[in-house]
Design a protein around this motif. Structure first.
Motif, PDB file in Angstrom:
ATOM      1  N   LYS A 143       0.850  -1.195   0.000  1.00 58.45           N
ATOM      2  CA  LYS A 143       0.000   0.000   0.000  1.00 58.45           C
ATOM      3  C   LYS A 143       0.882   1.240   0.000  1.00 58.45           C
ATOM      4  O   LYS A 143       2.068   1.163   0.335  1.00 58.45           O
ATOM      5  N   THR A 189       1.207   6.320   4.300  1.00 59.60           N
ATOM      6  CA  THR A 189       0.338   7.421   4.726  1.00 59.60           C
ATOM      7  C   THR A 189       0.710   7.830   6.142  1.00 59.60           C
ATOM      8  O   THR A 189       0.599   7.032   7.083  1.00 59.60           O
ATOM      9  N   SER A 244       0.338  10.925   9.199  1.00 65.13           N
ATOM     10  CA  SER A 244      -0.458  12.060   9.665  1.00 65.13           C
ATOM     11  C   SER A 244       0.338  12.810  10.726  1.00 65.13           C
ATOM     12  O   SER A 244       0.672  12.258  11.777  1.00 65.13           O
ATOM     13  N   LYS A 249      -9.677   7.813  -0.908  1.00 66.45           N
ATOM     14  CA  LYS A 249      -9.376   6.690  -0.015  1.00 66.45           C
ATOM     15  C   LYS A 249      -8.905   5.453  -0.769  1.00 66.45           C
ATOM     16  O   LYS A 249      -7.956   4.781  -0.331  1.00 66.45           O
ATOM     17  N   MET A 305      -5.187   5.076  -1.230  1.00 63.01           N
ATOM     18  CA  MET A 305      -4.348   4.802  -0.066  1.00 63.01           C
ATOM     19  C   MET A 305      -4.584   3.409   0.506  1.00 63.01           C
ATOM     20  O   MET A 305      -3.995   3.039   1.510  1.00 63.01           O
ATOM     21  N   ILE A 323       3.355   8.474  -1.559  1.00 59.25           N
ATOM     22  CA  ILE A 323       3.431   8.839  -0.147  1.00 59.25           C
ATOM     23  C   ILE A 323       2.426   9.961   0.097  1.00 59.25           C
ATOM     24  O   ILE A 323       2.410  10.957  -0.628  1.00 59.25           O
ATOM     25  N   PHE A 324       1.578   9.781   1.098  1.00 58.73           N
ATOM     26  CA  PHE A 324       0.580  10.788   1.463  1.00 58.73           C
ATOM     27  C   PHE A 324       0.913  11.335   2.849  1.00 58.73           C
ATOM     28  O   PHE A 324       1.061  10.563   3.805  1.00 58.73           O
ATOM     29  N   PHE A 330      -0.508  14.023   5.715  1.00 55.40           N
ATOM     30  CA  PHE A 330      -1.602  14.876   6.176  1.00 55.40           C
ATOM     31  C   PHE A 330      -1.097  15.695   7.362  1.00 55.40           C
ATOM     32  O   PHE A 330      -0.610  15.135   8.346  1.00 55.40           O
ATOM     33  N   LEU A 335     -10.848   7.010   5.879  1.00 55.73           N
ATOM     34  CA  LEU A 335      -9.410   6.959   6.127  1.00 55.73           C
ATOM     35  C   LEU A 335      -9.152   6.522   7.561  1.00 55.73           C
ATOM     36  O   LEU A 335      -8.219   5.756   7.840  1.00 55.73           O
ATOM     37  N   ILE A 378      -4.068   5.076   7.963  1.00 51.95           N
ATOM     38  CA  ILE A 378      -2.932   5.915   8.351  1.00 51.95           C
ATOM     39  C   ILE A 378      -1.904   5.039   9.045  1.00 51.95           C
ATOM     40  O   ILE A 378      -2.194   4.376  10.039  1.00 51.95           O
ATOM     41  N   ASP A 379      -0.700   5.010   8.511  1.00 51.69           N
ATOM     42  CA  ASP A 379       0.330   4.118   9.035  1.00 51.69           C
ATOM     43  C   ASP A 379       0.919   4.616  10.349  1.00 51.69           C
ATOM     44  O   ASP A 379       1.209   3.821  11.244  1.00 51.69           O
TER      45      ASP A 379
END
Length: 367
Positions: free
Chosen positions: A131, A134, A136, A221, A224, A239-240, A242, A293, A299-300
């Motif tokens: 995946k 992600t 945050s 979504k 991700m 790569i995301f 937030f 999400l 979110i990792d």
């Protein structure tokens, strides 16, 4: 002059086109013409990422082509800084530089330094990731969230945040009207898809993410999630990031509790904060709490940015002076740091603005 010497080469290509795969040669020639027009003559153009003529020609295109023409073309193209020894030269993946910059330029953020480095390095070193990555970022304004996002971009891409492989979205700027959320959904999906088609490794930064409409987050979504592809496009090398103020008060409370108990802030661990941040994000107002999400656990890492103390503000001031080629003394750094507002009112421990205004504030202390 070299540009004009290249024109006969294009004519030679056209003259010999009948002897080779015409479509491939045509696409290659069109690519180089487009590059000249868009980047040297600065013509107005908008590349179509699905068009084969927008892709860098591969070695197979030139099979059987006269070697002297290939060498001349390669020499000219590389002189423009458009090629490198291996891979896509827009992508640098300088993990050593990332580690150095996080260590030397980011102050008071031992958790962010460790988590961001390990997460990014692990993702880069694992081409078979199931995946996208992600992350945050959470904390008060001025604690370094944007700064770290830019360090990541600068370390992974030759052109940093200006790279065509990187997109920055600022929620209230790019998506200001709730009534237009359906329009924004289509625009955001298309923007992300275009960048992924353009680059084998991409970075998407969402600033003030807590202000995103939940429908917008849900619209992207699938990009991700754990999918091989979405509509024929793989997003696994994206790569995301937030960036959000959510959880800032919780982070500050934990840091203050450690200070009151006489413990070092460096003893604060992810176990002290990450679960609290996840819970607060799910209970907060705005797009995060209501989006898939969060419910989908996509979110990792929830990365906490701690409030900055007086000593960290001095380090930020030192960096700001150094960036201007100046060497301030300790007295000057103290003056800058003392000019900041500190909270809570009783302890006056944390800078209310972090280091956000330091580069501008030092102007007041210049001779």
């Amino acid at each position: 002059m070299f540009l004009f010497s290249f024109v006969p080469l294009l004519w030679a290509v056209s003259a010999k086109a009948d002897f080779f795969q015409f479509d491939s040669i045509s696409n290659a020639s069109t690519y180089y013409f487009n590059y000249i027009y868009c980047n040297i003559w600065e013509g107005e153009c908008q590349p179509n990422q699905d068009d084969a003529t927008q892709q860098v020609p591969t070695r197979d295109v030139w099979a059987g082509f006269p070697q002297d023409y290939i060498s001349l073309l390669h020499q000219w193209y590389c002189s423009l800084g458009q090629c490198c020894e291996s891979g896509d030269c827009r992508i640098t993946n300088n993990i050593t530089g990332l580690a150095r910059d996080l260590q030397m330029k980011l102050h008071g953020q031992h958790l962010a330094q460790s988590v961001v480095l390990k997460a990014v390095q692990g993702f880069i070193n694992n081409p078979e990731s199931n995946k996208p990555l992600t992350l945050s970022f959470h904390g008060w304004s001025g604690t370094g969230k944007n700064f770290v996002a830019r360090i990541v971009a600068d370390s992974l891409y030759r052109d940093g945040v200006k790279s065509e492989c990187v997109r920055l979205f600022i929620a209230p700027f790019h998506f200001p009207h709730a009534r237009l959320v359906d329009t924004y959904k289509g625009q955001l999906r298309e923007a992300i898809r275009d960048v992924v088609l353009r680059c084998p490794q991409t970075l998407f930064i969402f600033d003030e993410a807590e202000k995103l409409h939940p429908g917008l987050i849900d619209a992207i979504k699938p990009y991700m999630d754990h999918y091989d592809n979405v509509d024929g496009v793989s997003y696994r090398r994206a790569i995301f990031l937030f960036l959000s103020n959510i959880g800032g008060a919780t982070i500050n409370d934990v840091a203050l509790d450690f200070w009151h108990s006489g413990q070092n802030r460096e003893d604060i661990g992810m176990e002290d904060l990450e679960h609290r941040l996840r819970a607060e994000a799910m209970e907060s107002q705005g797009g995060f709490a209501q989006s898939e999400l969060m419910s989908g656990h996509l979110i990792d890492f929830f990365v906490p940015f701690l409030p900055l103390e007086y000593r960290h503000v001095k380090l930020c001031a030192r960096d700001a002076y150094t960036a201007r080629g100046l060497e301030p003394d300790e007295g000057t750094l103290d003056e800058v740091a003392k000019a900041m507002l500190y909270v809570p009112k009783e302890e006056r421990l944390f800078s209310a603005q972090g280091c956000k205004s330091i580069p501008q504030r030092i102007n007041f202390f210049l001779p």
